[in-house]
Design a protein around this motif. Structure first.
Motif, short mmCIF file in Angstrom:
data_model
loop_
_atom_site.label_atom_id
_atom_site.label_comp_id
_atom_site.label_asym_id
_atom_site.label_seq_id
_atom_site.Cartn_x
_atom_site.Cartn_y
_atom_site.Cartn_z
N SER A 139 5.84 -0.02 -14.30
CA SER A 139 4.51 0.17 -14.88
C SER A 139 3.56 0.84 -13.89
N LEU A 140 3.74 0.60 -12.60
CA LEU A 140 2.89 1.24 -11.60
C LEU A 140 3.18 2.74 -11.54
N VAL A 141 4.45 3.10 -11.63
CA VAL A 141 4.83 4.51 -11.63
C VAL A 141 4.22 5.20 -12.86
N CYS A 142 4.28 4.53 -14.00
CA CYS A 142 3.69 5.10 -15.23
C CYS A 142 2.18 5.23 -15.10
N LYS A 143 1.55 4.27 -14.46
CA LYS A 143 0.09 4.32 -14.23
C LYS A 143 -0.25 5.52 -13.34
N TRP A 144 0.52 5.72 -12.28
CA TRP A 144 0.29 6.88 -11.41
C TRP A 144 0.47 8.18 -12.17
N ARG A 145 1.48 8.23 -13.05
CA ARG A 145 1.73 9.44 -13.82
C ARG A 145 0.56 9.74 -14.75
N ARG B 92 3.49 8.43 -3.14
CA ARG B 92 3.19 8.60 -4.57
C ARG B 92 3.64 9.97 -5.05
N SER B 93 3.34 11.00 -4.27
CA SER B 93 3.72 12.36 -4.65
C SER B 93 5.23 12.50 -4.74
N ARG B 94 5.95 11.92 -3.78
CA ARG B 94 7.40 11.99 -3.77
C ARG B 94 7.99 11.29 -5.00
N ILE B 95 7.46 10.12 -5.33
CA ILE B 95 7.95 9.36 -6.48
C ILE B 95 7.63 10.09 -7.78
N ILE C 184 10.32 11.61 -10.69
CA ILE C 184 10.38 11.32 -12.13
C ILE C 184 10.15 12.57 -12.97
N SER C 185 9.68 13.64 -12.33
CA SER C 185 9.46 14.89 -13.04
C SER C 185 10.71 15.75 -13.12
N GLU C 186 11.74 15.38 -12.37
CA GLU C 186 13.00 16.14 -12.38
C GLU C 186 13.64 16.02 -13.76
N PRO C 187 14.31 17.09 -14.21
CA PRO C 187 15.01 17.03 -15.50
C PRO C 187 16.05 15.91 -15.50
N GLY C 188 16.03 15.12 -16.55
CA GLY C 188 16.99 14.03 -16.69
C GLY C 188 16.64 12.77 -15.94
N ARG D 251 0.86 -1.18 0.00
CA ARG D 251 0.00 0.00 0.00
C ARG D 251 0.89 1.23 0.00
N TRP D 252 0.71 2.09 -1.00
CA TRP D 252 1.52 3.29 -1.11
C TRP D 252 0.70 4.48 -0.63
N SER D 253 1.26 5.27 0.25
CA SER D 253 0.57 6.46 0.76
C SER D 253 0.59 7.55 -0.32
#
Length: 69
Positions: A47-53, A21-24, A28-32, A15-17
Motif C-alpha cells: 500500500s505504501l508503494v501504491c501511495k507513492w505511485r 523511492r525512485s528506484r522502487i 514497478i514501472s517495468e513491463p510485467g 525512512r525511505w530516501s
C-alpha cells in the motif's frame, strides 16, 4: 515458512530516501512488473508503494472523487 520481522524500540517507521523511492517506482514501472512482488523484494508494504505511485502521478484521492461528481 514466511519471514517475520520483529520491531523493537521507539521508532517503528522506516525512512525511505528519495533515491530508494525512485528506484522502487522505476521497478514497478517495468513491463510485467507486479507491485506486490517488488514490494516483497524490497521489504515494503504494498500500500505504501501504491501511495507513492499515486503521489508521483499527482493524483490524490480527493481529486479523483471530485472528478467523478
Amino acid at each position: 515458512m514466511g519471514r517475520m520481522t520483529l520491531i523493537t524500540g521507539g521508532e517503528r517507521h522506516r525512512r525511505w530516501s528519495e533515491e530508494d523511492r525512485s528506484r522502487i517506482l522505476a521497478a514497478i514501472s517495468e513491463p510485467g512488473a507486479v507491485v506486490a512482488d517488488v514490494a516483497r523484494r524490497e521489504d515494503i508494504c504494498t500500500s505504501l508503494v501504491c501511495k507513492w505511485r499515486r503521489a508521483a502521478r499527482g493524483i490524490s484521492a480527493s481529486m479523483r472523487a471530485d472528478f467523478h461528481r
